[in-house]
Design a protein around this motif. Structure first.
Motif, short mmCIF file in Angstrom:
data_model
loop_
_atom_site.label_atom_id
_atom_site.label_comp_id
_atom_site.label_asym_id
_atom_site.label_seq_id
_atom_site.Cartn_x
_atom_site.Cartn_y
_atom_site.Cartn_z
N SER A 76 -9.05 2.87 1.36
CA SER A 76 -8.20 2.90 2.55
C SER A 76 -7.06 1.91 2.44
O SER A 76 -7.10 0.95 1.66
CB SER A 76 -9.02 2.58 3.81
N ASP A 77 -6.06 2.14 3.27
CA ASP A 77 -4.91 1.25 3.37
C ASP A 77 -5.37 -0.15 3.77
O ASP A 77 -4.90 -1.15 3.23
CB ASP A 77 -3.93 1.84 4.39
N ILE A 132 -1.98 1.48 -4.14
CA ILE A 132 -1.00 0.42 -3.92
C ILE A 132 0.05 0.50 -5.02
O ILE A 132 -0.27 0.82 -6.17
CB ILE A 132 -1.67 -0.98 -3.89
N SER A 133 1.30 0.26 -4.65
CA SER A 133 2.35 0.25 -5.68
C SER A 133 2.35 -1.13 -6.33
O SER A 133 2.06 -2.15 -5.69
CB SER A 133 3.72 0.59 -5.10
N LYS A 182 -4.99 2.93 -8.02
CA LYS A 182 -6.14 3.14 -7.13
C LYS A 182 -7.35 2.50 -7.80
O LYS A 182 -7.58 2.70 -8.98
CB LYS A 182 -6.37 4.64 -6.93
N PHE A 183 -8.11 1.70 -7.05
CA PHE A 183 -9.29 1.01 -7.57
C PHE A 183 -10.56 1.72 -7.17
O PHE A 183 -10.64 2.32 -6.10
CB PHE A 183 -9.36 -0.43 -7.05
N ASP A 184 -11.59 1.61 -8.01
CA ASP A 184 -12.92 2.10 -7.67
C ASP A 184 -13.40 1.38 -6.40
O ASP A 184 -13.30 0.16 -6.31
CB ASP A 184 -13.93 1.81 -8.79
N GLY A 185 -13.90 2.14 -5.44
CA GLY A 185 -14.49 1.55 -4.25
C GLY A 185 -13.54 1.09 -3.17
O GLY A 185 -13.95 0.58 -2.15
N ILE A 186 -12.25 1.24 -3.40
CA ILE A 186 -11.25 0.89 -2.38
C ILE A 186 -10.57 2.18 -1.98
O ILE A 186 -9.83 2.77 -2.76
CB ILE A 186 -10.25 -0.16 -2.91
N PRO A 198 0.83 -1.21 0.00
CA PRO A 198 0.00 0.00 0.00
C PRO A 198 0.86 1.26 0.00
O PRO A 198 1.99 1.26 0.52
CB PRO A 198 -0.79 -0.11 1.30
N HIS A 199 0.32 2.31 -0.59
CA HIS A 199 1.03 3.59 -0.67
C HIS A 199 0.11 4.67 -0.10
O HIS A 199 -0.92 4.98 -0.70
CB HIS A 199 1.39 3.92 -2.12
N GLY A 200 0.45 5.19 1.05
CA GLY A 200 -0.39 6.21 1.66
C GLY A 200 -1.62 5.62 2.30
O GLY A 200 -1.69 4.42 2.56
#
Length: 122
Positions: free
Chosen positions: A73-74, A23-24, A67-71, A16-18
């Motif tokens: 948070s870390d 996510i990287s 970054k995915f739709d609907g996700i 995860p990133h931030g």
């Protein structure tokens, strides 16, 4: 249902990133090709599941932040860490999965962005 024969490996999730659900990911292809994808596919307990890309940006030559739709948070994105990333082999396979019929007549050329196919707009 997506089968292994319809997809190809294109990378691996790193970490995860931030805190906003990014996510990287290390990719085996150019970032330009990643930008064309509307979704990527992940093996979730033996079932290939499409996840729709909200945004992707390069971090280095081989790594992008996804970054995915609907996700958002870390915690939600953490379970992707270390998983293999897949994509559909062809536009035709993607269209068939999402129920889009691609009719091409003589001397016609169609251009249907994968994002449109993934969201059912043809």
């Amino acid at each position: 249902m997506i089968t292994r024969a319809e997809i190809t490996e294109i990378g691996t999730f790193n970490k995860p990133h931030g805190i906003q659900g990014e996510i990287s990911a290390s990719f085996l292809c150019d970032f330009d090709e990643i930008e064309l994808l509307s979704c990527i596919i992940v093996d979730e307990d033996g079932i290939f599941v499409p996840f729709f890309i909200e945004s992707a940006r390069p971090k280095s030559t081989a790594v992008a932040l996804v970054k995915f739709d609907g996700i958002d948070s870390d915690a939600q994105v953490r379970h992707f860490t270390g998983k293999t990333i897949f994509a559909f082999l062809t536009l035709g396979v993607a269209a068939a999965f999402f129920g889009i019929r691609l009719d091409v007549g003589r001397n016609e050329r169609i251009e249907v962005p994968l994002r449109d196919i993934a969201h059912g707009i043809g």
